[in-house]
Design an enzyme around this catalytic site. Structure first.
Site, mmCIF file in Angstrom:
data_model
loop_
_atom_site.group_PDB
_atom_site.id
_atom_site.type_symbol
_atom_site.label_atom_id
_atom_site.label_comp_id
_atom_site.label_asym_id
_atom_site.label_seq_id
_atom_site.Cartn_x
_atom_site.Cartn_y
_atom_site.Cartn_z
ATOM 1 N N ARG A 27 0.691 -1.197 -0.095
ATOM 2 C CA ARG A 27 -0.114 0.042 -0.272
ATOM 3 C C ARG A 27 0.927 1.143 0.042
ATOM 4 O O ARG A 27 0.245 2.302 0.698
ATOM 5 C CB ARG A 27 -0.879 0.090 1.228
ATOM 6 C CG ARG A 27 -2.004 -1.000 1.211
ATOM 7 C CD ARG A 27 -3.083 -0.763 2.145
ATOM 8 N NE ARG A 27 -4.013 -1.878 2.452
ATOM 9 C CZ ARG A 27 -4.052 -2.364 3.817
ATOM 10 N NH1 ARG A 27 -3.626 -1.556 4.749
ATOM 11 N NH2 ARG A 27 -4.815 -3.093 4.076
ATOM 12 N N ARG A 31 -3.546 6.348 1.335
ATOM 13 C CA ARG A 31 -3.880 7.712 1.969
ATOM 14 C C ARG A 31 -2.954 8.343 2.949
ATOM 15 O O ARG A 31 -3.293 9.397 3.554
ATOM 16 C CB ARG A 31 -5.322 7.211 2.952
ATOM 17 C CG ARG A 31 -6.387 6.761 1.873
ATOM 18 C CD ARG A 31 -7.319 6.442 2.656
ATOM 19 N NE ARG A 31 -7.472 5.314 3.116
ATOM 20 C CZ ARG A 31 -8.428 4.557 4.085
ATOM 21 N NH1 ARG A 31 -9.393 5.159 4.271
ATOM 22 N NH2 ARG A 31 -8.111 3.240 4.304
ATOM 23 N N ARG A 40 -7.179 11.196 -5.620
ATOM 24 C CA ARG A 40 -8.484 10.636 -5.103
ATOM 25 C C ARG A 40 -9.738 11.586 -5.014
ATOM 26 O O ARG A 40 -10.698 11.223 -5.732
ATOM 27 C CB ARG A 40 -8.343 9.796 -3.837
ATOM 28 C CG ARG A 40 -9.711 9.017 -3.455
ATOM 29 C CD ARG A 40 -9.581 8.059 -2.478
ATOM 30 N NE ARG A 40 -10.777 7.480 -1.901
ATOM 31 C CZ ARG A 40 -10.767 6.431 -0.980
ATOM 32 N NH1 ARG A 40 -9.824 5.864 -0.627
ATOM 33 N NH2 ARG A 40 -11.919 6.035 -0.593
ATOM 34 N N ASP A 77 -7.123 -2.695 -6.797
ATOM 35 C CA ASP A 77 -7.968 -3.389 -5.785
ATOM 36 C C ASP A 77 -7.970 -4.844 -5.713
ATOM 37 O O ASP A 77 -8.047 -5.486 -7.013
ATOM 38 C CB ASP A 77 -9.386 -2.584 -5.656
ATOM 39 C CG ASP A 77 -9.709 -3.398 -4.164
ATOM 40 O OD1 ASP A 77 -9.230 -2.425 -2.953
ATOM 41 O OD2 ASP A 77 -10.509 -4.091 -4.074
ATOM 42 N N TYR A 154 -14.639 -12.476 0.619
ATOM 43 C CA TYR A 154 -15.310 -11.403 0.143
ATOM 44 C C TYR A 154 -16.583 -11.569 -0.367
ATOM 45 O O TYR A 154 -17.703 -11.166 -0.341
ATOM 46 C CB TYR A 154 -14.378 -10.274 -0.677
ATOM 47 C CG TYR A 154 -13.525 -9.575 0.341
ATOM 48 C CD1 TYR A 154 -13.664 -8.531 1.027
ATOM 49 C CD2 TYR A 154 -12.065 -9.873 0.353
ATOM 50 C CE1 TYR A 154 -12.763 -7.857 2.000
ATOM 51 C CE2 TYR A 154 -11.015 -9.359 1.255
ATOM 52 C CZ TYR A 154 -11.515 -8.371 1.860
ATOM 53 O OH TYR A 154 -10.515 -7.565 2.594
#
Length: 364
Positions: A27, A31, A40, A77, A154
């Site tokens: 990652r 963020r 973003r 992702d 998921y």
């Protein structure tokens, strides 16, 4: 093909001699970087960002502009595959990923099909091509996918889960149904990673993020076996357009998988990612010369002072020990970097890894 200015990461994966220990971060485009948040915001949403090749390229390159990292990783992702299967991926504010159409019964399983990565997932391949061109041979580009088991978690839970109740209920009551899902997922992951390699990925990684949620015995049946199947189906022998010697390395990371390192090392991967619960010296002894090791600083260590971050980085390097022929170490975190990480602490980490490891490599 453009010659790489820095191929240290690939040489470490191939367990060849290097001048220092290469570093990249899970990652690393994310963020914690203010420039990422600005991009973003322009995209309007996380999914829009993932599905726009130019913006995905922009954020992929942002950490490389800040830090002398040794690899770039495709910004995407792990849930792109089930989204392309028609499960309806969306992100609820403050809740993470969710699916409108989770897989819960035989009728849902019957609808599953392997998506064409160059059609339904073309935006990912366009992103790989765009990033590879923009890198201009500076560092290698890593492609990736979730593991068949992690994707199934998921898909069946309908999103993130604390207890994996739905998928484990299926595992114990209808293992045949779960195996059918995993079989489709394995073929989808192999096709997806092969398409990324064809588009220009120079290494690929399988994120088995939830493998550690399985009991011993179940892990081998429902995760390990399908990752082995994926790796066997990958076209790794040569990067397109390169010499036959330039194998595309494959990294496997099972979070919480320290119990199974020997078994993971035998499925055909070139490197094992390990989380921070694993002692690197012991991992190196257990794996031997079967594959390289990637890891494994606790991401929370980055909240210490920059001086302490450097100390923790050195501890990780010293734990792995001096390199020798047939072994390889790629420095990374034991999981993804936190969004709250101070960017200057990452700078201290990269500097410490490069500086200390150069001294270690000179002594060998």
């Amino acid at each position: 093909m453009t010659k790489l200015a820095n191929d240290t990461f690939l040489r470490a994966l191939r367990r060849e001699p290097t001048e220092y220990t290469p570093i990249w971060l899970m990652r690393q485009a994310g963020r914690y970087l203010p420039e990422y948040n600005a991009t973003r915001a322009r995209a309007g949403s996380f999914l829009n960002l993932c599905k726009n090749p130019e913006l995905a390229c922009e954020v992929t390159l942002q950490p490389l502009a800040r830090y002398p990292l040794d690899a770039a990783i495709l910004f995407s992702d792990i849930l792109t595959i089930p989204d392309a299967m028609g499960l309806g991926l969306y992100f609820a504010e403050g809740e993470g990923p969710k699916f409108k159409n989770p897989v819960r019964d035989e009728a849902d399983v019957a609808k599953l099909a392997v998506p064409d990565p160059n059609q339904e997932l073309r935006y990912v391949m366009d992103g790989v091509r765009t990033i590879r061109a923009a890198l201009g041979g500076k560092v290698p580009l890593i492609g990736f996918s979730g593991s068949p088991w992690t994707l199934a978690c998921y898909m069946i839970e309908g999103g993130a889960s604390d207890d994996f109740r739905r998928i484990k209920t299926m595992l114990y009551s209808r293992p045949d149904l779960l195996h059918r899902i995993l079989e489709v997922n394995a073929r989808a992951v192999a096709a997806y990673l092969n398409a990324q390699i064809e588009a220009g990925a120079q290494a690929v990684m399988i994120f088995d993020s939830w493998g550690g949620a399985l009991a011993d015995g179940a892990f081998q049946q429902f995760s390990l076996a399908y990752m082995r199947q994926v790796i066997a189906a990958l076209n790794l022998e040569a990067e397109p357009g390169s010499s036959a010697a330039m194998r595309v390395p494959c990294i496997v990371f099972t979070k919480g998988g320290g119990l199974w390192l020997e078994q993971l090392a035998d499925i055909g991967c070139d490197a094992l990612g390990v989380d921070w619960t694993v002692n690197l010296a012991q991992a190196r002894a257990r794996v031997g010369d079967r594959c390289a090791i990637q890891g494994n600083l606790d991401p929370m260590a980055l909240f210490a002072s920059p001086e302490q971050v450097a100390v923790e980085a050195i501890n990780v390097l010293d734990s792995f020990g001096r390199p020798k022929a047939g072994t390889g170490h790629i420095f990374n975190l034991g999981h993804g970097i936190s969004q709250f990480t101070p960017p200057d602490h990452v700078a201290a980490l990269v500097e410490a890894v490069h500086t200390h490891s150069r001294k270690m490599h000179l002594r060998t």
